[in-house]
Design an enzyme around this catalytic site. Structure first.
Site, mmCIF file in Angstrom:
data_model
loop_
_atom_site.group_PDB
_atom_site.id
_atom_site.type_symbol
_atom_site.label_atom_id
_atom_site.label_comp_id
_atom_site.label_asym_id
_atom_site.label_seq_id
_atom_site.Cartn_x
_atom_site.Cartn_y
_atom_site.Cartn_z
ATOM 1 N N LYS A 1 0.839 -1.202 0.000
ATOM 2 C CA LYS A 1 0.000 0.000 0.000
ATOM 3 C C LYS A 1 0.875 1.253 0.000
ATOM 4 C CE LYS A 1 -3.759 -2.491 2.153
ATOM 5 N NZ LYS A 1 -4.318 -3.009 3.398
ATOM 6 N N GLN B 1 -4.887 -1.717 9.370
ATOM 7 C CA GLN B 1 -4.654 -3.049 8.809
ATOM 8 C C GLN B 1 -5.193 -4.119 9.758
ATOM 9 O OE1 GLN B 1 -3.252 -3.751 5.694
ATOM 10 N NE2 GLN B 1 -3.862 -5.836 6.165
ATOM 11 N N ASP C 1 -11.468 2.168 3.493
ATOM 12 C CA ASP C 1 -11.598 0.709 3.367
ATOM 13 C C ASP C 1 -13.067 0.325 3.147
ATOM 14 O OD1 ASP C 1 -9.733 -1.267 3.255
ATOM 15 O OD2 ASP C 1 -9.343 -1.359 5.413
#
Ligand code: NAP
Length: 293
Positions: free
Chosen positions: A53, A97, A120
């Site tokens: 990322k 994460q 997300d």
């Protein structure tokens, strides 16, 4: 033999478009789209996702406010960091994460992220808006799968889609998205409670596997000419790589590929598209913050 969908190449093209959007925004408004990726602990798979990322952020010309925290960080400290980033106007997207260490409640953490920074797409506000077709951030992997289908001009309208796996981050949102009028598929969502799974998967025009079991989808489970999308990524030991492991998908690629029309490889299929969607959502978050669209 099927067409092997080159997710990496499609992702490269999408990333180029995102990068020009980022540059345009900076030129017009003097603002650099910015993402903060929060990594807790040192799980090797999570580190490798986060590194991917961060690399994509740099390629897209975005600002990177990533934070790494020790595995024993308290839930309160993590929530305080999120509260700080929520109030920081220079940060447009926040991603924590997953999975998080056991002492931290992932749901509380996801709920703490402002929906307008939840790139997300996991916050219930975004998920709810996705369900009713209102403005939201679409979860990255489901959006990546849809983008792949679109870029390959694979029709979803009226298609029988079977998804194996009902996680909140892949199978469930993907089933909702594909059954929305804009994609217009007839979707069957399978899981461990599904009876006669192979009978159902054999009906699929588009079969999507998000199970996390290498080689789970075998050739006898596939209708000739079907489109196969493999979301699965499991690390398996390998003597052929320096790291000692390689990624395996949920589909028995060698035996399924000769039977279907399109298939995604692992790696190089859905994975790169997931990162693209994250970049796209971050740019969108920045634009929405600036133009209050
Ligand atoms: P998950 O939370 O691990 O859940 C797996 C799903 O598969 C569950 O719904 C489970 O059913 C179902 N399942 C397991 N065994 C089954 C069986 N024998 N028959 C039918 N269904 C079965 O799922 P996930 O987080 O979506 O991850 C799935 C895979 O995708 C993993 O390999 C993950 O690493 C990968 N992934 C890849 C990306 C990417 O960007 N490429 C992104 C996210 C995830 P129950 O609900 O009944 O337990």
């Amino acid at each position: 033999m099927a067409v092997v969908i080159d997710g990496a190449e499609i992702a490269r093209r999408v990333k180029e478009r995102v990068a020009s959007g980022v540059a345009e925004l900076e030129k017009e408004k003097g603002v650099k789209a910015c993402l903060s990726v929060i990594l807790v602990g040192d799980d090797p798979a999570s580190i490798s996702y986060v590194t991917g990322k961060e690399k994509a952020l740099a390629e897209a010309g975005m600002a990177d406010r990533s934070v790494r925290l020790p595995a024993d960080v308290s839930q309160e400290e993590l929530l305080a960091l999120i509260a700080e980033l929520n109030e920081d106007d220079s940060v447009h997207g926040i991603l924590v994460q997953l999975p998080l260490p056991g002492h931290i409640d992932s749901r509380k953490v996801i709920m703490a992220i402002k929906p307008e920074k939840d790139v997300d797409g996991f916050h219930p506000v975004n998920l709810g808006n996705m369900v009713i077709g209102s403005r939201s951030f679409l979860p990255c992997t489901p959006h990546g799968v849809i983008k792949l289908l679109r870029e390959m001009e694979i029709p979803t309208d009226g298609a029988d889609v079977v998804i194996v796996g009902r996680s909140n981050i892949v199978g469930k949102p993907l089933s909702i998205l594909l059954s929305r009028r804009d994609y217009n598929s007839t979707v069957t969502l399978c899981h461990t409670g599904t009876r006669n799974l192979a009978d159902i998967t054999r009906r699929a025009d588009i079969l999507i596997a998000a199970v996390g079991r290498p080689g789970f989808i075998t050739a006898d489970m596939v209708k000739p000419g079907a489109v196969i999308i493999d979301v699965g990524t499991t690390r398996v030991p390998s003597t052929a790589t320096k790291s000692g492991w390689k990624l395996k998908g949920d589909v028995d690629f060698d035996n399924v590929a000769p039977k279907c029309s399109y298939i995604t490889p692992v790696p190089g299929g859905v994975g790169p598209m997931t990162i693209c969607s994250l970049m796209r959502n971050t740019l969108l978050a920045a634009k929405r913050a600036i133009y209050t669209l």
